[in-house]
Design an enzyme around this catalytic site. Structure first.
Site, PDB file in Angstrom:
ATOM      1  N   TYR A 191      18.025  22.408  60.541  1.00 16.50           N
ATOM      2  CA  TYR A 191      19.342  21.752  60.325  1.00 16.50           C
ATOM      3  C   TYR A 191      19.245  20.628  61.764  1.00 16.50           C
ATOM      4  O   TYR A 191      19.044  20.861  62.898  1.00 16.50           O
ATOM      5  CB  TYR A 191      20.618  22.603  60.830  1.00 16.50           C
ATOM      6  N   GLY A 242      31.042  18.128  48.027  1.00 10.94           N
ATOM      7  CA  GLY A 242      31.918  17.222  47.851  1.00 10.94           C
ATOM      8  C   GLY A 242      32.701  17.001  46.656  1.00 10.94           C
ATOM      9  O   GLY A 242      33.508  16.433  46.630  1.00 10.94           O
ATOM     10  N   LEU A 243      32.098  17.519  45.869  1.00 15.06           N
ATOM     11  CA  LEU A 243      32.501  17.204  44.356  1.00 15.06           C
ATOM     12  C   LEU A 243      33.789  17.806  44.258  1.00 15.06           C
ATOM     13  O   LEU A 243      34.850  17.016  43.671  1.00 15.06           O
ATOM     14  CB  LEU A 243      31.520  17.593  43.412  1.00 15.06           C
ATOM     15  N   LYS A 256      36.627  13.361  46.285  1.00 21.36           N
ATOM     16  CA  LYS A 256      36.460  11.998  46.868  1.00 21.36           C
ATOM     17  C   LYS A 256      35.533  11.449  46.025  1.00 21.36           C
ATOM     18  O   LYS A 256      35.470  10.195  46.117  1.00 21.36           O
ATOM     19  CB  LYS A 256      35.922  12.405  48.299  1.00 21.36           C
TER      20      LYS A 256
END
Length: 341
Positions: free
Chosen positions: A49, A207-208, A212
């Site tokens: 990450y 995010g779907l 947005k």
């Protein structure tokens, strides 16, 4: 394992900007403090990450009260995208190097839960398990788990560890949300049967499920994260999003709240711990997400969301269900004949 308000894990993939996007240190601190103030203490990170920045930032943030937090990190992918094959994968060599590097970045003497991040499809499970066992015996990790592994490999690992007396796996990690339910075919039933905890990533479908992308279809996050982001490309996707917005309006909530509330409903009805990982990039996003803890879906709303997001269980599960139904019907018929003989 700890949970925020008994429900959620804090994911730190967005702690740092090594990938060219994410949270600067000051924003990461705000996110961390908000999560901790909400009662959260289980934090998930990985060496890959932000190319190691996530672990470094997290190490600074937990330093004042290390023992309060349950820290999980991962190996498999390295911090250097140009590194050779010996610095990647599930091998013992990579595991031993990676754990030392993670301990240093996290500024701690132990990792509470250590994941193999993803199956490399090559390293024998015996090698992975023996490496985990050695690390547990050395006190460098307390528990081990498998992230993004196929169910057959996890089940084999669970039995192998039991038979050989090695440290057992305690959890799996997989993608799971209203946008991605294929884990219901094998992974979730397997984990429940074996008593493995389940941590689920991408609870908002990248995010779907927030809706947005309907308002901003050219969002640059789509370009940066690629396969990690689901998009509204099919009639089923549109039906799902329409259903989420309808339920959100009924509940006086947001689409984000409904997506998380559905996962929390799944967690409450699961026979094992099922814990969503929240990977917000800003404190405002996390604050908005935590509002889902106040949303309770009724049976009708859950049923509509289930119907709009359901996936085919495929072979052999559908055949088994049909066969069981026929067998049960036959048993009832035989019972009737016996009663009226």
């Amino acid at each position: 394992m700890g949970r925020a308000n008994g429900e959620q894990v804090r994911g730190t993939g967005n702690f740092g900007t090594g990938w060219g996007h994410g949270a600067e240190p000051a924003e990461a601190k705000k996110i961390f403090e908000l999560y901790a103030s909400a009662g959260g203490n289980f934090i998930d990170t990985a060496n890959v990450y932000q190319f190691g920045q996530s672990e470094q930032l997290l190490g600074d943030l937990i330093a004042a009260d290390r023992d309060h937090f349950v820290v999980a990190t991962k190996y498999t992918n390295g911090t250097d995208s140009t590194a050779g094959v010996s610095a990647k994968g599930n091998s013992r060599k990579n595991m031993m190097r990676a754990v030392e590097e993670s301990l240093k970045r996290l500024n701690t003497d132990h990792i509470d839960l250590y994941w193999a991040h993803i199956s490399d499809s090559m390293t024998p499970m015996e090698e992975v398990l023996r490496g985990f066992d050695d690390l547990v015996r050395a006190g460098k990790i307390l528990y081990a788990g498998l992230s993004n592994f196929p169910a057959w490999r996890i089940a084999r690992a669970d039995l192998m560890a039991e038979v050989r007396g090695w440290a057992s796996m305690v959890a799996i990690q997989t993608e799971y949300s209203l946008a991605e339910r294929t884990a219901e075919r094998e992974l979730l039933p397997m984990a429940e049967a074996l008593g493995l905890a389940i941590t689920t990533w991408s609870p908002l479908g990248g995010g779907l499920l927030t809706g947005k992308y309907r308002d901003h279809p050219a969002n640059t996050r789509l370009e940066k994260l690629g396969m990690l982001v689901h998009t509204e490309t099919t009639e089923k996707d549109t039906l799902l999003m329409n259903t989420i917005f309808e339920v959100a309006k009924e509940a006086g909530a947001t689409a984000t709240h409904i997506a998380i509330a559905w996962l929390l409903h799944q967690a409450r009805t699961s026979s094992t711990a099922l814990i969503p990982i929240l990977g917000s990039r800003t404190a405002d996003q996390l604050q908005a997400t935590l509002g889902a803890l106040e949303v309770v879906l009724d049976a009708s709303q859950v049923a509509r969301l289930d119907a709009a997001s359901q996936v085919s269980l495929g072979v052999p599960h559908e055949q088994i269900a049909s066969s069981v139904k026929n067998i049960a019907a036959g048993m009832r018929l035989n019972d009737w004949h016996r009663l009226h003989a």
